[in-house]
Every structure is written in structure tokens, then in C-alpha cells.
Design a protein around this motif. Structure first.
Motif, mmCIF file in Angstrom:
data_model
loop_
_atom_site.group_PDB
_atom_site.id
_atom_site.type_symbol
_atom_site.label_atom_id
_atom_site.label_comp_id
_atom_site.label_asym_id
_atom_site.label_seq_id
_atom_site.Cartn_x
_atom_site.Cartn_y
_atom_site.Cartn_z
ATOM 1 N N PRO A 1 0.851 -1.198 0.000
ATOM 2 C CA PRO A 1 0.000 0.000 0.000
ATOM 3 C C PRO A 1 0.886 1.247 0.000
ATOM 4 N N GLU A 2 0.427 2.283 -0.659
ATOM 5 C CA GLU A 2 1.225 3.482 -0.875
ATOM 6 C C GLU A 2 1.788 4.084 0.415
ATOM 7 N N ARG A 3 0.996 4.105 1.468
ATOM 8 C CA ARG A 3 1.472 4.735 2.705
ATOM 9 C C ARG A 3 2.685 4.002 3.273
ATOM 10 N N TYR A 4 2.782 2.708 3.033
ATOM 11 C CA TYR A 4 3.940 1.937 3.480
ATOM 12 C C TYR A 4 5.083 2.037 2.470
ATOM 13 N N ARG A 5 4.753 2.029 1.203
ATOM 14 C CA ARG A 5 5.764 2.101 0.149
ATOM 15 C C ARG A 5 6.550 3.416 0.254
ATOM 16 N N ASP A 6 5.860 4.513 0.466
ATOM 17 C CA ASP A 6 6.529 5.809 0.565
ATOM 18 C C ASP A 6 7.575 5.819 1.668
ATOM 19 N N VAL A 7 7.214 5.358 2.850
ATOM 20 C CA VAL A 7 8.155 5.442 3.973
ATOM 21 C C VAL A 7 9.321 4.480 3.815
ATOM 22 N N ILE B 1 8.360 15.371 4.572
ATOM 23 C CA ILE B 1 8.042 15.131 3.163
ATOM 24 C C ILE B 1 6.615 14.623 2.985
ATOM 25 N N ILE B 2 6.210 13.671 3.841
ATOM 26 C CA ILE B 2 4.868 13.100 3.653
ATOM 27 C C ILE B 2 3.804 13.825 4.469
ATOM 28 N N GLY B 3 4.226 14.775 5.291
ATOM 29 C CA GLY B 3 3.269 15.581 6.042
ATOM 30 C C GLY B 3 2.569 14.825 7.151
ATOM 31 N N ARG B 4 3.301 13.948 7.818
ATOM 32 C CA ARG B 4 2.758 13.164 8.927
ATOM 33 C C ARG B 4 3.696 13.268 10.124
ATOM 34 N N PRO B 5 3.189 12.999 11.334
ATOM 35 C CA PRO B 5 4.053 13.025 12.523
ATOM 36 C C PRO B 5 5.133 11.937 12.456
ATOM 37 N N MET B 6 6.217 12.167 13.171
ATOM 38 C CA MET B 6 7.323 11.219 13.174
ATOM 39 C C MET B 6 6.889 9.852 13.705
ATOM 40 N N GLY B 7 6.009 9.817 14.673
ATOM 41 C CA GLY B 7 5.513 8.539 15.196
ATOM 42 C C GLY B 7 4.788 7.737 14.119
ATOM 43 N N THR B 8 4.069 8.422 13.256
ATOM 44 C CA THR B 8 3.377 7.760 12.148
ATOM 45 C C THR B 8 4.394 7.166 11.182
ATOM 46 N N HIS C 1 7.783 0.348 10.382
ATOM 47 C CA HIS C 1 7.801 -0.963 11.042
ATOM 48 C C HIS C 1 6.842 -1.926 10.334
ATOM 49 N N ARG C 2 5.642 -1.464 10.058
ATOM 50 C CA ARG C 2 4.642 -2.292 9.372
ATOM 51 C C ARG C 2 5.077 -2.602 7.936
ATOM 52 N N ALA C 3 5.653 -1.625 7.258
ATOM 53 C CA ALA C 3 6.118 -1.826 5.878
ATOM 54 C C ALA C 3 7.217 -2.879 5.823
ATOM 55 N N ARG C 4 8.145 -2.817 6.746
ATOM 56 C CA ARG C 4 9.224 -3.803 6.774
ATOM 57 C C ARG C 4 8.679 -5.204 7.022
ATOM 58 N N ALA C 5 7.715 -5.303 7.934
ATOM 59 C CA ALA C 5 7.116 -6.616 8.221
ATOM 60 C C ALA C 5 6.382 -7.156 6.988
ATOM 61 N N LEU C 6 5.589 -6.303 6.335
ATOM 62 C CA LEU C 6 4.871 -6.733 5.131
ATOM 63 C C LEU C 6 5.841 -7.135 4.020
ATOM 64 N N LEU C 7 6.852 -6.321 3.802
ATOM 65 C CA LEU C 7 7.816 -6.596 2.752
ATOM 66 C C LEU C 7 8.574 -7.889 3.034
ATOM 67 N N VAL D 1 17.659 -6.998 3.728
ATOM 68 C CA VAL D 1 17.804 -5.578 3.372
ATOM 69 C C VAL D 1 16.938 -4.703 4.262
ATOM 70 N N PHE D 2 15.753 -5.160 4.605
ATOM 71 C CA PHE D 2 14.803 -4.331 5.328
ATOM 72 C C PHE D 2 14.528 -4.850 6.737
ATOM 73 N N SER D 3 15.465 -5.557 7.316
ATOM 74 C CA SER D 3 15.223 -6.083 8.650
ATOM 75 C C SER D 3 15.648 -5.116 9.735
ATOM 76 N N GLY D 4 16.285 -3.991 9.358
ATOM 77 C CA GLY D 4 16.830 -3.021 10.304
ATOM 78 C C GLY D 4 15.846 -2.058 10.665
#
Length: 182
Positions: A124-130, A147-154, A160-166, A179-182
Motif C-alpha cells: 500500500p502506498e502509505r507503506y511504500r513511501d516510507v 516530506i509526507i506531512g505526517r508526525p514522526m511517530g506515524t 515498522h509495518r512496511a518492513r514486516a509486510l515486505l 535488506v529491510f530487517s533493520g
């Protein structure tokens, strides 16, 4: 002292070609990489990174410094252009491209990288961007939040969710996901 993007933009809108050139040289490479990661296609990335500046120069540009940084605005244009291209379907590579013997390019074009880019585009785009901005572009959480106009916590939770999905998607493909386990 280096002028800000916003100052260069104001000068560019007044017809200062040097300000445009400086802004282009400063922001185009990262916009190209972002579009490449988003689309997986060098031709699309090149077209998008150039079109961002064409739109920025246009009379109808709606950039408002009070709403955010010019950098965020440029990434927003790039994101929207990639969305349009993706809706239109696959883009053919140019036939008249010059041949370059590029060992690194050959490695990047390998199956694992192709699987990674395919999988990235499925997120999903929100995960892909980050994940593109943080992990591939190595931008700080603060930069990405701006850049994405969201809080740092977001940004942190999406990353974290994007890395898990990927990682889960790559494991299903039997491709390495370190590559994305960090």
C-alpha cells in the motif's frame, strides 16, 4: 550561505534561470530515485522527475509555503505522477537507449532486485513511501515526516509495518529480506 528551496522557487518564478538550475540540480536526483523505486521503470522515473519541474514552472502551480516545504510539494507531485502512470499500465522502455556496459546496473537488474521492486510496488502506498524514503533513500525520520506531512511517530509505525509486510512477501517469494530487517 546556501539559499533555501523556497527562496530558489521565488527567484525561479521571477524568471531567474540560475535559481531554477540550482533547484533542479539539488532535487532532481532524489526525485528520480524516488520515482524509480515507486515505478520500477527507469524511463518512467526519468519522465516523472522532469515533469515535476515542468509542473513547478507552470503558471498554475499551487505551492504554498505556509502549507509545507517545497521539497514535500515536489515529492507529492512525483507521487501523483507515478500514480497516473501506474493507472495507465506498463510503459515500454525506449528503443533508442544508448548501450552502457554497467556492471552495477547489471547487478541491480538481477532477479532479487526485480523481486524487491515488484514487491515494493505491491505494498500500500502509505507503506511504500516510507520504506523507499527511509530505507532506500536513507532519509531520516524527521525528513520523511516533513516530506509526507505526517508526525514522526506515524513514520516510525508505518516503517515498522512496511518492513514486516515486505519481509513476509519476500519470504513467500523465497527471496532474501535482510535488506529491510533493520
Amino acid at each position: 550561505m546556501q539559499r533555501s528551496d523556497e527562496e530558489l522557487y521565488r527567484l525561479m518564478k521571477k524568471g531567474n534561470q540560475e535559481a531554477f538550475a540550482e533547484l533542479y540540480e539539488r532535487r532532481e536526483p532524489a526525485l528520480y530515485r524516488f520515482a524509480l523505486h515507486m515505478s520500477g521503470n527507469p524511463a518512467v522515473a526519468e519522465e516523472v522527475s522532469h515533469e515535476v519541474f515542468v509542473q513547478l514552472m507552470g503558471a498554475g502551480t499551487r505551492f504554498d509555503e505556509a502549507k509545507g516545504s517545497l521539497e514535500s510539494f515536489l515529492y507529492g507531485i512525483a507521487r501523483n505522477l507515478v500514480r497516473v502512470v501506474r493507472r495507465l499500465g506498463p510503459v515500454a522502455e525506449p528503443v533508442d537507449r544508448p548501450f552502457h556496459h554497467d556492471i552495477l546496473g547489471e547487478l541491480i537488474g538481477g532477479e532479487t532486485t526485480a523481486a524487491l521492486h515488484r514487491t515494493l510496488r505491491e505494498l500500500p502506498e502509505r507503506y511504500r513511501d516510507v520504506i523507499i524514503l527511509c530505507d532506500l533513500e536513507e532519509r531520516s525520520y524527521e525528513d520523511v515526516a516533513r516530506i509526507i506531512g505526517r508526525p514522526m511517530g506515524t513514520v516510525r509505525s508505518r516503517l515498522h509495518r512496511a518492513r514486516a509486510l515486505l519481509s513476509a512477501k519476500l519470504k513467500r517469494l523465497n527471496a532474501p529480506s535482510e535488506v529491510f530487517s533493520g
